[in-house]
Design a protein around this motif. Structure first.
Motif, mmCIF file in Angstrom:
data_model
loop_
_atom_site.group_PDB
_atom_site.id
_atom_site.type_symbol
_atom_site.label_atom_id
_atom_site.label_comp_id
_atom_site.label_asym_id
_atom_site.label_seq_id
_atom_site.Cartn_x
_atom_site.Cartn_y
_atom_site.Cartn_z
ATOM 1 N N UNK A 1 7.385 8.869 -2.842
ATOM 2 C CA UNK A 1 6.090 8.714 -2.172
ATOM 3 C C UNK A 1 5.549 7.296 -2.322
ATOM 4 N N UNK A 2 4.774 6.851 -1.324
ATOM 5 C CA UNK A 2 4.184 5.513 -1.347
ATOM 6 C C UNK A 2 2.672 5.607 -1.536
ATOM 7 N N UNK A 3 2.091 4.484 -1.969
ATOM 8 C CA UNK A 3 0.639 4.382 -2.133
ATOM 9 C C UNK A 3 0.085 3.565 -0.971
ATOM 10 N N UNK A 4 -0.942 4.060 -0.341
ATOM 11 C CA UNK A 4 -1.454 3.487 0.909
ATOM 12 C C UNK A 4 -2.897 3.021 0.752
ATOM 13 N N UNK A 5 -3.151 1.807 1.233
ATOM 14 C CA UNK A 5 -4.507 1.237 1.221
ATOM 15 C C UNK A 5 -5.142 1.465 2.593
ATOM 16 N N UNK A 6 -6.284 2.140 2.623
ATOM 17 C CA UNK A 6 -6.943 2.381 3.914
ATOM 18 C C UNK A 6 -7.765 1.142 4.286
ATOM 19 N N UNK B 1 -0.579 -1.788 -3.337
ATOM 20 C CA UNK B 1 -0.291 -0.716 -2.371
ATOM 21 C C UNK B 1 0.877 -1.104 -1.483
ATOM 22 N N UNK B 2 1.661 -0.096 -1.080
ATOM 23 C CA UNK B 2 2.880 -0.359 -0.324
ATOM 24 C C UNK B 2 2.574 -0.673 1.131
ATOM 25 N N UNK B 3 1.611 0.022 1.700
ATOM 26 C CA UNK B 3 1.328 -0.101 3.124
ATOM 27 C C UNK B 3 -0.159 0.041 3.358
ATOM 28 N N UNK B 4 -0.531 -0.226 4.608
ATOM 29 C CA UNK B 4 -1.912 -0.139 5.044
ATOM 30 C C UNK B 4 -2.045 1.070 5.968
ATOM 31 N N UNK B 5 -3.141 1.813 5.864
ATOM 32 C CA UNK B 5 -3.453 2.783 6.903
ATOM 33 C C UNK B 5 -4.507 2.145 7.807
ATOM 34 N N UNK B 6 -4.186 2.088 9.108
ATOM 35 C CA UNK B 6 -5.087 1.478 10.081
ATOM 36 C C UNK B 6 -6.083 2.490 10.611
ATOM 37 N N UNK B 7 -7.337 2.059 10.723
ATOM 38 C CA UNK B 7 -8.363 2.901 11.359
ATOM 39 C C UNK B 7 -8.597 2.393 12.787
ATOM 40 N N UNK B 8 -9.289 3.185 13.590
ATOM 41 C CA UNK B 8 -9.589 2.770 14.966
ATOM 42 C C UNK B 8 -10.437 1.496 14.960
#
Lengths: 362, 362
Positions: A174-179, A215-222
């Motif tokens: 599992x990865x850790x995601x930065x919103x 964090x491994x990746x970014x979560x993109x918002x609208x």
């Protein structure tokens, strides 16, 4: 029927060791090329030795970002067949991307024929070890030497290929995601649905800052309200909430992943409730607070399934399934990779076999 | 102090006739290059004969749009001096663009020194006819051969130059503008403030559709509410309403034009009321209905001032100053071009003289 010219390389490169394959660093002995001009349309499809390309410094690709790419993989099965996974979907999407940024339509059939021949020529480059594959990169660049801001009148389409190692060398993790709530990837009316260079350039800064924070990746918002979930890094994203699987609907700013599409088909085939709809981070946090957020995962060509163990949203941690890979994530991963590498039966007609034929120069 | 190596071309190209100069099609005999690697930083600034560059097909510039460019001009005065217009502003902006898409900072002083030397070497290429100039294109591309989505670790910075004709061959002419409310150029949090390729690729489709309908350029609205004015094509935009000049404030999605900045200084110097603020198309239509919309114009390096004679917004025509060039637009055009080409006194310290020195290979 267009003939594909083939010019084989006089020499062959040394192949990297299969346990040392890095992503996108080594390339096979040949490449596929096709050029475009307004007068001739797409012309001269050909396979030639892998080599640098020479361009005038004024060539539009260096200035105005009118580029499109795709990514897919070829897998070697246990009985030494070579399989492609839904290549026609990549060509469909490439033409959608082309349409958005004024690149002329490309005949997918010629490209897939060229790709199969290219794989036949470089067949020995498809690695054999478990989890490895041959990454295939079709792309289009404008080749006209001109500084005017306008659609180019000359283009080059190319396919290059690179053997890649297993994404999960020590098992699926599992990865850790930065919103992300400062930078925006795309907005409706923009280019978010197209696989074009600018979207990736736009993502670098947020990714860099997320990496710095661990964090491994970014979560993109609208991009409008910065409330609704769009994508994770360069993957689509799924949530399992109270037994239902939810993924953002195709809203004009997210990219339609081919893995996303396949996962939706698999879930529906298994009669698991699934919903493509708008989903906000508030809803996800609420589900988490109630103990109803069961799993989350990203989907894409590189990792296939990337389980998400944690989100950081407005400086608060959302821990998913105690940070461990969820049962459904694992099942989806095993099934899809099994179909891709030929160990599971393909009930969906997704895989395409590349015949084992000897190819000569012509 | 970094030394700039100079290697002069053994041959010189034939120059195009000054009455036949097209934008961005002909390039001078030399170019400026500087490379970057993580280990060395920016290294080897040099002037070399203009020539194609050779790149591996996996080079990141072909895939992920991590490019930045600038545009400025050199003018030949009546007494045969060569002037640049605020080149340090271009370097400031280039570094802001670089920052946004993770390209390493560039030393503007070295670049301006290199640019001056390059102009000295190719001095004969600066055209003499009224309205002509030498267009200068600095740009950065990632040169690392790698398919990973990440900031590159190798870059090339280049300057190429192209003699350009008068933008207004038959005198300054107002343009017709289509107000775009489907496609979006940029949104706050995106890359709109950076001069990066992807923004231009994103603009092509709307421009193509506007052209088909007989409009010269597109006026972009904000990507969130699609109500507020952003830019015109690749220019900033100004309105004169009841004696006051209004232009959209720098809001995180529009590009800060150097011409925009100069026009604002000129207006303030002249004690003309000026306001940088949010302005909606509704407000513009209302001003038009009341007869208070006096002028509108775009500002940019190419045209300097581009008077706007008409907007089409939601299928309704907004005709400005009977479709003719406004008095203020004309005065701004005359003043700014006068300063640029040395016929008017430069009270602002904007012009930079390129000394007439003979440059030898070293």
């Amino acid at each position: 029927m267009t003939t594909i010219d083939i010019q084989l390389s006089a020499t062959r490169k040394e192949k990297p060791k299969e346990d040392q394959l890095a992503f996108g660093r080594n390339f096979t002995d040949h490449m596929f090329i096709m050029d475009y001009s307004t007068e001739k349309g797409w012309y001269d499809p050909r396979i030639v030795p892998y080599a640098p390309i020479s361009l005038d410094p004024s060539t539009m690709v260096f200035h105005y970002g009118q580029t499109v790419f795709e990514g897919l993989k070829a897998y070697r099965t246990k009985d030494d067949q070579i399989l492609l996974f839904r290549p026609e979907k990549n060509m469909e999407r490439m033409n959608l991307s082309n349409e958005r940024i004024c690149i002329p339509h490309i005949d997918g059939e010629i490209v897939i024929e060229g790709l199969k021949k290219l794989i036949q020529v470089d067949r020995d480059w498809v690695p054999t070890a478990e989890g490895t594959s041959l990454y295939i990169r079709p792309f289009v660049i404008p080749t006209e030497p001109f500084l005017g801001v306008a659609p180019a009148t000359q283009y080059r389409f190319m396919i290059i290929m690179s053997p890649v190692g297993s994404y999960y060398k020590e098992g699926i993790q599992p990865v850790r995601i930065f919103v992300e709530n400062e930078y925006v990837r795309a907005v409706a009316g923009g280019t978010g649905t197209a696989k074009t260079g600018g979207n990736y350039a736009a993502s670098l800064k947020a990714q860099e800052e997320a990496t710095k924070r661990g964090y491994t990746q970014v979560l993109w918002l609208d991009g409008v309200e910065k409330k609704y979930v769009e994508e994770v890094g360069s993957m689509n994203v799924f949530f399992k909430i109270k037994g239902e699987v939810v993924t953002p609907q195709l809203n004009g700013s997210i990219l339609e992943g081919i893995t996303r599409n396949s996962i939706l088909q698999l879930l529906r085939h298994w009669d698991i409730p699934v919903s493509e709809r708008r989903i906000s981070m508030d809803e996800i946090r609420e589900a988490y607070d109630k103990g109803e957020l069961e799993e989350a995962f990203g989907t894409g060509t590189a990792a296939v399934i990337s389980p998400i163990g944690e989100f950081l949203y407005e400086e608060k941690q959302i821990l998913i399934n105690e940070g461990k890979t969820g049962e459904l994530s694992k099942k989806l991963y095993d099934t899809l990779t099994g179909i891709q590498n030929g160990t599971l039966k393909d009930e969906f007609g997704w895989t395409v076999t590349v015949e084992n034929e000897k190819v000569l120069s012509k």
